[in-house]
Design a protein around this motif. Structure first.
Motif, short mmCIF file in Angstrom:
data_model
loop_
_atom_site.label_atom_id
_atom_site.label_comp_id
_atom_site.label_asym_id
_atom_site.label_seq_id
_atom_site.Cartn_x
_atom_site.Cartn_y
_atom_site.Cartn_z
N HIS A 94 -4.76 12.91 -1.98
CA HIS A 94 -5.24 11.65 -1.43
C HIS A 94 -4.42 10.52 -2.03
O HIS A 94 -4.05 10.55 -3.19
CB HIS A 94 -6.72 11.46 -1.76
N VAL A 95 -4.14 9.54 -1.19
CA VAL A 95 -3.31 8.42 -1.62
C VAL A 95 -4.08 7.13 -1.35
O VAL A 95 -4.73 7.00 -0.32
CB VAL A 95 -1.98 8.43 -0.84
N GLY A 96 -4.02 6.21 -2.28
CA GLY A 96 -4.68 4.93 -2.08
C GLY A 96 -4.58 4.09 -3.33
O GLY A 96 -3.70 4.32 -4.18
N HIS A 97 -5.50 3.13 -3.42
CA HIS A 97 -5.57 2.22 -4.57
C HIS A 97 -5.42 2.97 -5.90
O HIS A 97 -4.66 2.58 -6.78
CB HIS A 97 -6.93 1.51 -4.48
N PHE A 98 -6.17 4.07 -6.01
CA PHE A 98 -6.23 4.85 -7.25
C PHE A 98 -4.93 5.59 -7.54
O PHE A 98 -4.75 6.07 -8.65
CB PHE A 98 -7.36 5.88 -7.13
N LYS A 137 0.85 -1.18 0.00
CA LYS A 137 0.00 0.00 0.00
C LYS A 137 0.89 1.23 0.00
O LYS A 137 1.57 1.47 0.99
CB LYS A 137 -0.87 0.06 1.24
N TRP A 138 0.92 2.12 -0.90
CA TRP A 138 0.34 2.09 -2.20
C TRP A 138 1.42 2.45 -3.19
O TRP A 138 1.42 3.51 -3.78
CB TRP A 138 -0.82 3.09 -2.27
N SER A 139 2.43 1.54 -3.28
CA SER A 139 3.53 1.80 -4.19
C SER A 139 4.09 0.49 -4.72
O SER A 139 3.84 -0.59 -4.19
CB SER A 139 4.64 2.58 -3.47
N TRP A 140 4.82 0.62 -5.79
CA TRP A 140 5.46 -0.53 -6.41
C TRP A 140 6.95 -0.42 -6.21
O TRP A 140 7.52 0.67 -6.30
CB TRP A 140 5.17 -0.55 -7.91
N PHE A 149 -0.99 0.22 -13.64
CA PHE A 149 -2.02 0.45 -12.61
C PHE A 149 -2.07 -0.69 -11.60
O PHE A 149 -1.73 -1.83 -11.94
CB PHE A 149 -3.41 0.51 -13.25
N CYS A 150 -2.58 -0.37 -10.42
CA CYS A 150 -3.03 -1.42 -9.51
C CYS A 150 -4.51 -1.63 -9.79
O CYS A 150 -5.28 -0.67 -9.78
CB CYS A 150 -2.84 -1.04 -8.04
#
Lengths: 337, 558
Positions: free
Chosen positions: A203-207, A105-108, A174-175
């Motif tokens: 805002h940070v999250g899935h999107f 959550k929320w990075s690769w 994308f996730c």
């Protein structure tokens, strides 16, 4: 090439997937026009008229059997198309280059064969690449529309995915498995691809678990691999770490610390404290001065000479650590007096 | 006459020959809340499910409004995640699953079968109250932190989420029992309480569809219950079932969940098909073409629906063999679905078609379900699904089936049986205007989502990249048209209740048993005497169009 419905075709899979997509698409349009066209025509033609009764419903067994059975042929063909494409996607070529993907959550995080890391996925063009993926927390899913590939990353489980890019350039990653959001807004780091869209808080999250895939020529890719082995940023100063600091970071990140202490106590291996310049006695009876060459040798071929009182269990770091990383470790060990 | 009989029975005993809405049939609030009458229970379900539809709809509108512009529009990301979760959970568990069976099925099924009530009236009331209790748990969850897991509750997200997951999961667990009891009740009613002469080949297609649905409800729902209990046990007691950190397997949750939730898709769509069949028959004045095939295709869907759950998991990391097998089995779904579409279309051929509002909804069902079904092919074919999975293409696909299918049929069914339920007619002109808004609004909202999804827009995104903005804008405008359409529709119903003209027993001229044998609204025990069925439910050829409105000559002779 970009068509109206689909993203550009940037991998070897794209043509096959798009062919299947458009085959189903035109088949569907054809069936829709025939079925709904007929229905609309009937609605108009057989609208209620005074004195005209509906014709009693008869039986047309042949017709019914035909439209029950004949779709099976189309369906079998559709399955076959999808199956062939899926087999190709499932089996990576033996010579595929491996990149390790860690999702959280929320990075690769992408880890390359030389041990370097990046947050943007760099891949060479025209080379099969296999991603070996895992997750640190919840399920995520890695999706690159231009490559037509997608696979979930599952905690406690490795999943793999492969592709071969056919064109250099930059595209979106994308996730696609919902993974929540942070409470409130978060300050974004300067490297975030989303910077500038909404100021420096967002805002940070899935999107926002979005990054880029940068497809490069082999030469560019190799330059990139070299570049990620430069010293990382020192969190204390915000600038490139000194060799000593980098060595300290590597001491932990390469997990030297599981066997070597820096406080003088012996663990599985000898301590690093006061090591530099000391005389070493080996199990074969020989001895040597622990200078830079000795330490380099001990990292690359650790079991050639084993210090008395220890077992030769250390793996070789040849190929894992680059020269400048070994230099940094030596510089760090020199500070441990 | 009603008052005479009421006098004879005293005040507390319901009068079985009084119209079911009258005071004589059951007094005051108690007469409703403690009623054992399937029609009153059906109406209570109707009101509850419509309230749920309203709530789910508000969340849908909030979600669409947030997506109107990139970045923050009206709410933060955490609240957006709650909004789409609640939209999904409410629409699935509180609205669409109980909608047709609970509301329309309860009202119509016993009348169609020529019986006084369902087999177990007390169980029927119990299942309504279980629904209410389950809904209360869900509401409790909403006000105590709500849920942000998506309606699918995937682990390990759902076991680690800080929101009120356990109360929502318990709510859904309880709702499941309501579903099971309703299904059980209907199965027994269909088997045991058919009127004399009503053999299986004379069963209305609505009964066949509801019967098939009931089988799925009884067989599949327990699996959901077990799954949700395991989830709650893991969350509250740390029992390691799904969490890899505790030795569990997160993919196992997905298998368990979809083992219920795929059949649940048929719990949702088969009743819609069942309603559509009735509407097509009545408004073409013609028996449904291929009656037997349509009836069996409902059972076929119920069966095949149990074998395809893995198609939700093509990218999950399940084995390649499983993925291929599920793709092949999923293809089979197209056969019974296709049979229905072909048969409805053939029914229109040489019919006598009247475009009333219920018929417009039935035709909308045909058009939208066909799109929903055909776009399902893209999702069943493996390599295209890899690209489309978890994008807006999927969102559009299942909304075409669930909303374009079931909701259209549900609204059509409400309007169709409205005169029977309330004894009042509604304003056809205004209803047609509302239909137009709903139909155009629906397609504006969802058609463009296919394009957005195939271009790579993932679902459940609070924010999006600039290239997707135009699609989101159009989709949001469509949601406003839907709002207008459903608002007008609500007004049509309220207006009919307040000042609608009295309905004749059979305003549509339908040959259906429920229209022929009863008054509008029906008396408490539905029939004044037990009917004997001597013909099929669609035997329009046995009488003239004029006779239809008063009753079949052979029925009147008796």
């Amino acid at each position: 090439m970009e068509t109206m419905q689909l993203p550009p075709q940037w991998s070897t899979f794209a043509r096959q997937v798009d062919w299947a997509f458009y085959f189903i698409y035109y088949l569907s349009v054809f069936l829709f026009v025939v079925i709904i066209g007929a229905a609309m025509y009937f609605v108009y033609q057989y609208r209620r008229k005074p004195g005209v009764k509906a014709e009693p419903t008869g039986h047309a067994t042949v017709l019914e059997i035909t439209w029950t059975v004949s779709p099976l042929a189309i369906l079998a063909f559709l399955f076959h198309i999808g199956f062939r494409g899926y087999i190709d996607m499932s089996v990576a070529p033996a010579d595929a280059m491996e990149i390790r993907v860690r999702a959280k959550k929320w990075s690769w995080d992408f880890e390359y064969p030389n041990g370097g890391h990046s947050n943007i996925l760099h891949v060479p063009v025209n080379r099969p690449v296999r991603l070996v993926m895992s997750s640190e927390d919840v399920i995520h899913s890695l999706y690159i529309p231009a490559f037509r590939v997608k696979k979930d990353t599952v905690p406690g489980f490795y999943s793999t995915l492969w592709f071969e890019a056919t064109q250099t350039g930059e595209t979106d990653l994308f996730c696609t498995e919902y993974c929540g959001a942070a409470v409130g807004t978060t300050e974004i780091s300067p490297g975030d691809p989303n910077v500038g869209r909404e100021g420096n808080r967002r805002h940070v999250g899935h999107f926002s678990m979005i990054t880029k895939v940068r497809i490069q020529t082999m030469a560019e890719y190799n330059t990139f691999l070299e570049s990620i082995l430069r010293p990382p940023t020192d969190p204390a100063t915000g600038r490139e770490a000194t060799p000593e600091k980098w060595g300290e970071i590597l001491y932990r990140s390469q997990q030297c610390n599981t066997c070597h202490s820096t406080d003088g106590s012996a663990m599985t291996g000898p301590t690093w404290r006061g090591l530099f310049g000391r005389q070493r006695q080996f199990t074969d009876g020989s001895s040597a001065n622990a200078d830079a060459n000795y330490i380099r040798q001990a990292i690359i071929a650790p079991n050639a000479k084993v210090v008395q009182g220890f077992n030769g269990v250390m793996p070789s770091f040849a190929g894992t650590l680059r020269d400048n990383q070994i230099d940094a470790l030596i510089a760090y060990i020199r500070t441990l007096r | 006459m009603a008052t005479e009989v009421a006098g004879a029975h005293g005040h507390d005993e319901p009068d079985h020959l009084a119209p079911y809405l009258s005071q004589e049939a059951g007094r005051g609030v108690k007469g409703w809340l403690l009623t054992l009458d399937h029609k009153r229970i059906g109406l209570m379900y109707l009101i509850s499910t419509l309230l749920a539809f309203f709530m789910g709809g508000v969340f849908a509108l909030l979600v669409r409004l947030e997506l109107f512009a990139p970045g923050r529009t009206i709410m933060s990301a955490e609240y957006y995640n709650r909004a789409f979760t609640l939209h999904g959970a409410i629409m699935v568990f509180l609205f669409i699953i109980p909608s047709v069976p609970g509301a329309l099925g309860n009202f119509v099924l016993p009348i169609m079968l020529g019986t006084k009530d369902v087999a177990f009236p007390r169980l029927n009331l119990l299942s309504f109250y279980i629904y209410v209790i389950g809904a209360t748990f869900s509401l409790y969850s909403i006000v105590t932190g709500s849920v942000d897991t998506g309606w699918t509750f995937y682990t390990p997200y759902s076991t680690t989420s800080q929101t009120s997951v356990v109360s929502m999961v318990l709510g859904v667990f309880i709702l499941g029992f309501s579903s099971i009891l309703t299904g059980l009740n209907f199965i027994v009613t269909v088997h045991k309480l058919r009127a004399p002469g009503l053999h299986w080949k004379r069963l209305p297609l609505f009964i066949w569809g509801t019967y098939a649905t009931s089988i799925i409800q009884v067989l599949a729902t327990p699996v959901l219950a077990i799954t949700l209990l395991l989830l709650a046990a893991e969350r509250t007691m740390g029992v390691g079932i799904f969490d890899p950190a505790l030795g569990g397997d997160p993919i196992l949750f997905q298998h368990f969940f979809w083992f219920y939730s795929h059949p649940a898709v048929y719990i949702m769509i088969v009743p819609g098909m069942a309603v559509a069949s009735e509407l097509f028959a009545t408004f073409t004045r013609r028996a449904i073409f291929g009656y037997f095939a349509v009836a069996m295709s409902s059972l076929g869907l119920a069966l095949v629906g149990f074998l395809v759950w893995g198609h939700h998991m093509f990218t999950s990391g399940q084995s390649e063999w499983a993925t291929m097998l599920f793709s092949a089995l999923t293809m089979l779904v197209a056969i019974p679905s296709g049979v229905k579409v072909f048969n409805w279309t053939a029914t229109l051929y040489k019919g006598s078609i009247e475009l009333t509002t219920p018929m417009l909804y039935a035709l909308s069902f045909l058009v939208l379900f066909t799109i929903g079904g055909l776009t399902g092919l893209f999702c069943a074919v493996l390599n295209t699904d890899i690209h489309l999975h978890d994008t807006y293409f999927i969102v559009a696909h299942f909304h075409y089936v669930m909303m374009g299918g079931t909701v259209m049929a549900f609204v059509g069914g409400i309007l169709y049986w409205w005169p029977k339920m309330t004894g009042k007619l509604y304003d056809e002109g205004l209803a047609k205007i509302s239909w137009l808004f709903v139909f155009v609004g629906f397609n504006t909202t969802f058609l463009i989502q296919f394009v957005m999804g195939s271009k790579g827009m993932p679902r459940r995104y609070y924010d999006y990249l600039p290239q997707f903005e135009i699609y989101h804008k159009v989709s949001t405008v469509g949601s406003w048209l839907l709002l207008i359409g459903f608002s007008i529709c609500a007004w049509v119903l309220i207006k009919s209740l307040r000042s609608g003209p009295k309905s004749p027993p059979n305003p549509w001229g339908s040959a259906g048993y429920e229209w022929q044998g009863t008054e509008s609204p029906p008396v408490m025990q539905n029939f004044r005497e037990t009917p004997t069925i001597t013909r099929g439910p669609y035997d329009y050829h046995l009488c003239t169009d004029e006779e239809l409105f008063d009753g079949f000559p052979e029925d009147l002779k008796k």
